[in-house]
Design a protein around this motif. Structure first.
Motif, PDB file in Angstrom:
ATOM      1  N   GLU A 161      57.888  55.693  20.350  1.00  0.00           N
ATOM      2  CA  GLU A 161      57.258  54.585  19.918  1.00  0.00           C
ATOM      3  C   GLU A 161      55.833  54.812  20.118  1.00  0.00           C
ATOM      4  N   PRO A 162      55.054  54.821  19.030  1.00  0.00           N
ATOM      5  CA  PRO A 162      53.533  55.078  19.117  1.00  0.00           C
ATOM      6  C   PRO A 162      52.856  53.681  19.761  1.00  0.00           C
ATOM      7  N   THR A 194      58.862  63.955  25.670  1.00  0.00           N
ATOM      8  CA  THR A 194      58.276  64.856  24.636  1.00  0.00           C
ATOM      9  C   THR A 194      59.517  65.155  23.747  1.00  0.00           C
ATOM     10  N   TRP A 195      60.634  65.478  24.466  1.00  0.00           N
ATOM     11  CA  TRP A 195      61.618  66.210  23.585  1.00  0.00           C
ATOM     12  C   TRP A 195      62.639  65.176  22.984  1.00  0.00           C
ATOM     13  N   GLU A 196      62.514  64.081  23.142  1.00  0.00           N
ATOM     14  CA  GLU A 196      63.340  62.912  22.548  1.00  0.00           C
ATOM     15  C   GLU A 196      63.356  63.160  20.992  1.00  0.00           C
ATOM     16  N   SER A 197      64.250  62.640  20.499  1.00  0.00           N
ATOM     17  CA  SER A 197      64.485  62.711  18.835  1.00  0.00           C
ATOM     18  C   SER A 197      63.219  61.529  18.379  1.00  0.00           C
TER      19      SER A 197
END
Length: 560
Positions: free
Chosen positions: A11-12, A5-8
């Motif tokens: 990939e949807p 969640t906290w990654e910059s």
């Protein structure tokens, strides 16, 4: 998944077959929250309890108000106090029911005063700088840059090319006392430095009509006007009756040529005067066989300005933005009425080149660091000027150079305040200087709003009386300048006005900053800031050192 969640970036999952199955509760929108209003909906988002919490009132979703935010502090841009906006100071039709609606004047004319926004005419001192007034400071460039953090660009100088000179004009222009200025303009002017002028204008204060600098106050006095341009002082003020109706008839009567009429059913773009383009088109050259009355009318079309006065004044007194000066050319006129002025010494200078924005930033930093020893306080006493054979008009009215009086030109009235800059005359500066009201009402008069007929002699009657009594308002000589009393004046000025456009980036004493192992942490921070900017700035660091030094001196005086 929670860590991602906290990654910059992420990939949807565009393929619905890859979505995880949801077996939780189903959410149905509450139709009761739907706003049924006529017209287009302004916002698509429905407001709920979280919006109430973000305003600083109500309760959050947990019902205790633990996550309520503090109310946003609103600061007025006029009085600079918290708790209200500038609209509170306005007086308009909404909060004045006795005002008539626009266009309902009994005379059938629109009363422009009914639709203007009026600010209080009484002086309101700035909360941080007692010498300044909030009426002027709310739109001042220094306030916008220092307090609001805006990045402003250099101002653009509006100039006009002078019309072609004809020697037959000389006798008529000399009769009015403008021949030295006309000779100066026709021989050619040096290039303006808009970046240097903008950096200087940023320090202009309408409260005192002076430039507020760390080394003291300076201004353009009547001495500068006479020595640089050779304009006469002891004469009648330029004021009278203004009648826009039929102005084309008056122009035709004076210069012999009628300006063109506007097209039928078209708005008149020039309701009260001719344009410079029309003057250049019709008066570029005087016919060789022109009669005397035609030549006399043609000399009325010559134009001049005062931007060059400010430019030469800055070069004479301040080293900032001063160009390289070469030996002046030989003055080609020998008659007494055409002798040169001080401005002729700056005729042959090297043109300033380079990026105007970078030069403006450099000049601003330099003016923040200027000292007393950098200023040429009495430039006209040097031998080169005394021996150049100046025009008699430069010193003819020298007894009025130190008069406190209004300078009048029809609707414009500006106070001449030499009592704030007595060091420019070699006289001891009084602390504080005698107060000379500059009148907020006069600063509100704008040429763009003066389209109706008006006799300015009646409007400015009191100021015309002051001008006629100019011999009684002379600030006579006092003790000579001394460094000790002047330092007392500087302490008062630094406590009363905003003198730094580039304030210290850190307003905390060095001993109160968080400790670190690096003894040069402040220098490293300064280097880091300047390394990532377009060019280094020395004024913030210089002003911080001054701040720390004053703090040390004050602490020493308290301890002793």
């Amino acid at each position: 998944m929670a860590l991602k969640t906290w990654e910059s970036t992420f990939e949807p999952l565009l393929d619905a077959s890859q979505w995880s199955e949801y077996n939780g509760d189903e959410y149905v929108p509450d139709c009761g929250l739907l706003k049924q209003k006529v017209g287009r909906r302004k916002r698509k988002r429905l407001r709920n309890e979280m919006d109430d919490s973000s305003k600083g009132y109500g309760e959050d979703m947990y019902g205790a108000g633990d996550f309520d935010e503090a109310p946003i502090k609103i600061r007025c841009s006029i009085c600079h106090r918290l708790g209200h906006r500038m609209e509170q100071h306005k007086v308009g039709p909404k909060n004045n029911p006795n005002r008539r609606k626009r266009g309902n004047s009994s005379s059938g004319e629109v009363d422009l005063r009914q639709v203007e926004v009026h600010y209080p005419l009484s002086a309101m001192a700035h909360p941080d700088y007692p010498l300044l007034e909030t009426f002027y400071d709310r739109e001042h460039r220094a306030h916008l840059m220092v307090d609001d953090g805006e990045v402003l660009s250099p101002l653009r100088i509006c100039t006009h090319n002078p019309l072609r000179w004809d020697e037959r004009y000389a006798q008529y222009i000399g009769r009015a006392g403008f021949l030295p200025l006309a000779r100066l303009v026709t021989t050619g002017l040096s290039m303006f430095d808009n970046a240097a002028l903008t950096a200087l204008v940023d320090r202009w204060r309408p409260e005192t009509h002076t430039f507020h600098l760390p080394c003291g106050e300076l201004t353009v006095t009547l001495q500068d006007v006479a020595m640089i341009l050779g304009l006469p002082i002891d004469s009648q003020p330029v004021c009278g009756n203004v009648q826009p109706a039929g102005w084309r008839d008056m122009v035709e009567l004076i210069v012999g040529t009628r300006p063109p009429e506007p097209a039928q059913d078209a708005k008149d773009k020039k309701p009260s005067g001719v344009s410079s383009a029309w003057l250049a088109q019709n008066f570029t050259e005087c016919p060789h066989d022109a009669a005397e009355h035609v030549v006399e009318s043609g000399d009325h079309a010559n134009l001049g300005g005062c931007t060059y006065l400010l430019q030469v004044w800055m070069w004479e007194r301040l080293p900032i933005g001063r160009p390289d000066r070469f030996s002046p050319r030989v003055w080609q006129f020998e008659d007494e009425g055409s002798l040169p002025t001080v401005a002729f010494l700056w005729r042959n200078v090297r043109a300033v080149t380079g990026n105007a924005g970078r030069r403006y930033l450099f000049y601003t930093n330099e003016l923040d660091c200027i000292m007393q020893s950098h200023v040429t306080w009495e430039p006209y006493e040097r031998h080169k000027i005394l021996s150049m054979g100046l025009s008699p008009l430069c010193t003819r009215d020298m007894e009025y150079w130190r008069s406190v009086l209004p300078l009048i030109c029809f609707y414009i009235v500006k106070m001449h305040c030499p009592n704030h800059v007595m060091r420019q005359f070699g006289i001891l500066q009084r602390t504080p200087p005698d107060t000379t009201p500059t009148s907020v009402a006069l600063h509100k008069i704008d040429r763009r709003k003066q389209h109706g007929a008006r006799d300015w002699r009646d409007v400015h009657h009191n100021y015309l009386v002051e001008w006629s009594n100019r011999a009684q308002t002379i600030v006579h000589g006092g003790p000579a300048h001394r460094s000790g009393p002047y330092r007392e004046y500087l302490r008062w000025l630094h406590d009363s006005s905003r003198l730094a456009i580039k304030p210290p980036r850190v307003a905390v004493a060095a001993e109160n900053l968080p400790d670190s192992d690096d003894e040069d942490d402040l220098v490293d921070e300064y280097d880091q800031i300047t390394r990532h900017s377009r060019q280094p700035e020395r004024a913030p660091l210089h002003n911080y050192i001054v701040f720390v030094f004053c703090h040390i001196v004050y602490s020493f005086m308290v301890c002793t």
